[in-house]
Write an enzyme that holds these catalytic residues in place. Structure first.
Site, short mmCIF file in Angstrom:
data_model
loop_
_atom_site.label_atom_id
_atom_site.label_comp_id
_atom_site.label_asym_id
_atom_site.label_seq_id
_atom_site.Cartn_x
_atom_site.Cartn_y
_atom_site.Cartn_z
N SER A 151 0.80 -1.22 0.00
CA SER A 151 0.00 0.00 0.00
C SER A 151 0.83 1.27 0.00
O SER A 151 0.32 2.32 -0.38
CB SER A 151 -0.97 0.00 1.19
N HIS A 190 -5.50 -3.17 -2.79
CA HIS A 190 -5.17 -2.24 -3.87
C HIS A 190 -5.12 -2.92 -5.24
O HIS A 190 -4.71 -2.31 -6.22
CB HIS A 190 -3.84 -1.55 -3.58
N LYS A 243 -11.87 0.77 -1.82
CA LYS A 243 -10.90 1.42 -2.70
C LYS A 243 -11.44 1.43 -4.13
O LYS A 243 -12.37 2.15 -4.39
CB LYS A 243 -9.55 0.76 -2.50
C1 LIG Z 1 -7.13 0.18 3.32
C2 LIG Z 1 -6.53 -1.13 3.65
C3 LIG Z 1 -7.12 -1.99 4.57
C4 LIG Z 1 -8.29 -1.58 5.41
O1 LIG Z 1 -9.46 -1.53 4.65
P1 LIG Z 1 -10.64 -0.53 5.02
O2 LIG Z 1 -11.69 -0.94 4.08
O3 LIG Z 1 -10.11 0.84 4.78
O4 LIG Z 1 -11.00 -0.76 6.44
C5 LIG Z 1 -6.58 -3.26 4.70
N1 LIG Z 1 -5.48 -3.63 4.02
C6 LIG Z 1 -4.85 -2.79 3.16
C7 LIG Z 1 -3.63 -3.27 2.43
C8 LIG Z 1 -5.35 -1.52 2.96
O5 LIG Z 1 -4.72 -0.68 2.13
#
Ligand SMILES: *Cc1c(COP(=O)(O)O)cnc(C)c1O
Length: 407
Positions: A185, A213, A248
């Site tokens: 990330s 992602h 996302k």
């Molecule tokens: C954003 C993210 C999460 C958490 O997800 P949310 O839906 O924001 O709670 C978990 N793992 C990764 C790699 C992330 O980037």
């Protein structure tokens, strides 16, 4: 208000906050409102943003909005209960069915949040006496899940499969879990999924992949990093637990896990954030069903995104040699421009902000010390002119040099 006694431990809080200021680590929030595309208002000012995880621009997509609105009229706003009691709406059940089909995996579970999925799924899989093997750059939610499990945790250097193999070979644990982001990330690079799976097969480990992602972006029709590796459908392995967030590229909110029938049934029975949390609202489930359809038909959006990624990387190339900035290798929407020093990264962010561009500086502890960076997040909602504006602004700031940036 009562005052604190002079010896109370709470007296230390102002000092601790001041220490954050001294290290330039205090974070502040800005209020944002959408305008159009990647243009938003931030604290009331119009800005062009490069910091959203809404990689396909679906959060504002009319089809998703309409699905959510229709579902709100039919189901109301809240779900009213845990999925194990009364919260598992027909919409949520249909979404889980669609998710499994979309991912080409036997079964899927939909959680109210991605963070809670990771924090709770790992303790449902392993416990005291078991072994976890975790990539050094894994997301905080995976790290928290590992810690909550009470299993022994061994971190291997980022992407280093030889080091991972040595740890697996030496492990006395009968139950081994390898945990990795599929797309990292903060760096934007991609895990070697076939390599990880081969090691898991050799050492009888389970592989958990967090594709927060990658879903919607990678693989045929955006089916994610596991599909990109050719490990879904007839080639799906019972040794892989696929996890992703729906907050996302999918443009809504929530988390999911998918894998074999037995694995998912076990998680349904034992994951505390599934059992003891209120189910995600049906309006989100309906929006996400619509989102999956848009994603599957979204090759044009993905092509647009790839064009912006290439445009940015090509545009930044001439800047790197003379500034000492490093653009990490990545063909994902996450483009990390490593500046190094916390203050320099913040000054650059501020210089961009003054030009109406919002790119977040990411500092330790989110990234390793000495690798403060601009995390440029691209989206299919960016136009070529948007990306050109960012490249031009960075060029202007580089021309001014670090002294000017620090003013
Ligand atoms: C954003 C993210 C999460 C958490 O997800 P949310 O839906 O924001 O709670 C978990 N793992 C990764 C790699 C992330 O980037």
């Amino acid at each position: 208000m009562n005052t604190l006694s002079p010896t109370s431990w709470l007296q230390a809080l102002p000092r601790q906050l001041a220490a954050l200021d001294a290290q330039q680590l205090r974070r502040t929030r800005r209020t944002v409102a959408p305008q159009q595309g990647a243009h938003i208002t931030v604290n009331g000012q119009p800005m062009l943003q490069f910091c959203s995880n809404d990689y396909l621009g679906l959060a504002l997509h009319p089809t998703l909005i309409e699905a959510a609105r229709d579902a709100a009229l039919q189901f109301g706003v809240g779900s009213g209960g845990s999925p194990m009691v009364s919260g598992h709406s027909t919409a949520n059940a249909a979404l889980e069915h669609d998710l499994a089909q979309f991912l080409q995996l036997p079964r899927a579970l939909y959680f109210y949040a991605g963070f809670a999925t990771n924090a709770s799924v790992i303790p449902a899989l392993v416990g005291a006496g078991d072994g976890i093997f975790s990539d050094a750059l894994n997301h905080a939610s995976l790290i928290d899940g590992c810690r909550l499990s009470r299993a022994s945790i061994q971190r291997y250097p980022h992407g280093d499969l030889a080091a991972l193999e040595a740890l697996l070979a030496a492990s006395p644990c009968a139950r081994k879990l390898v945990v990795s982001d599929a797309v990292f990330s903060m760096d934007g690079d991609v895990a070697d999924i076939p390599g990880l799976l081969a090691l898991c097969e050799r050492y009888d480990a389970l592989l958990m992949l967090d594709d927060a992602h990658g879903l919607g972006i990678r693989g045929p029709q955006g089916r994610g990093s596991l599909a990109a590796a050719g490990l879904t459908g007839a080639h799906a392995s019972p040794r892989v637990l696929y996890m992703a967030t729906l907050s996302k590229a999918a443009g809504a909110a929530g988390g999911l896990v998918a894998g074999s029938e037995d694995l998912i049934e076990w998680l349904l029975q034992t994951t505390r954030s599934y059992t003891f949390a209120t189910a995600a609202p049906a309006l989100l489930a309906r929006a996400l069903q619509a989102s999956l359809r848009v994603i599957a038909d979204g090759d044009a959006l993905r092509a647009q995104l790839q064009a912006r990624i290439q445009q940015l990387r090509t545009g930044l190339q001439p800047l790197l040699a003379r500034t000492g900035w490093r653009l990490l290798p990545s063909d994902t929407p996450i483009q990390a421009l490593v500046i190094g020093d916390n203050g320099a990264a913040l000054a650059l962010m501020e210089g961009l902000r003054q030009r109406g561009l919002w790119v977040p500086a990411i500092r330790p502890p989110t990234v390793p010390a000495g690798t403060a960076r601009l995390r440029i997040a691209l989206s299919a909602a960016h136009t070529a002119a948007d990306v050109a504006a960012l490249v031009d602004a960075l060029q202007a700031l580089a021309d001014q040099g670090p002294a000017a940036e620090a003013q």
